[in-house]
Design a protein around this motif. Sequence first.
Motif, short mmCIF file in Angstrom:
data_model
loop_
_atom_site.label_atom_id
_atom_site.label_comp_id
_atom_site.label_asym_id
_atom_site.label_seq_id
_atom_site.Cartn_x
_atom_site.Cartn_y
_atom_site.Cartn_z
N GLU A 1 -2.15 4.62 6.53
CA GLU A 1 -1.70 4.82 5.22
C GLU A 1 -1.79 6.31 5.23
O GLU A 1 -1.02 7.06 4.59
N ARG B 1 0.87 -1.16 0.01
CA ARG B 1 0.09 0.09 -0.18
C ARG B 1 1.04 1.20 0.02
O ARG B 1 0.24 2.30 -0.62
N ASP C 1 -5.90 1.64 7.17
CA ASP C 1 -6.34 2.69 6.25
C ASP C 1 -5.77 3.89 6.75
O ASP C 1 -5.15 5.12 6.08
#
Length: 184
Positions: A170, A117, A167
């Motif tokens: 990130e 990611r 998430d």
Amino acid sequence: DYMSQVYYSVDVMPRSDARVRGELREVRLGQVGISRFCADQQRVFRYAEAAKQDSEENFVFIFPVVENLYFEQRGKSGFVAPGGVALLNSSEYYEASCPDRFENLTLKVPCASLRSRLPGIDDACASFNHVNPAIAKAILGLASPLLDPDAVMNNHQKDGIAETIVDLLELMLNSEPETTEAPH
């Protein structure tokens, strides 16, 4: 011994009385490990020899909640205050030191899942200047209640929360840190 069970093999050097007093709670949400650590003064060492013996490689996000954390890895070192985060790689040597009454929240995430990611995440290791405090606070707000022994969730909920935490990590690493410069 318990720290090595929750995290991975580490050596702990307590202050002179040779005992570590504290509390460590952990919850696993899929691949994400969440722990809260409260303790007296100590130094924790992750040696390269121990890292070679472990089968896992994790990114470790240490969020100090009370008192400052000192860390050293890859020839870099610094103090991280509450509201910040240190990012370390568990497959490499590091030191983390804390004073009495220290408290933190730690997230342990497999490196492979974050590298896909965030291709540049390895460059952010051994650092603490990439934090957007609002996002760090959101991560703490989401992860902290999960350590309550009365928190009951099914596997679907655990997977969803773990994905949301990843998430947010990130987003935190892709966001520009807030600056404290005065406007011109």
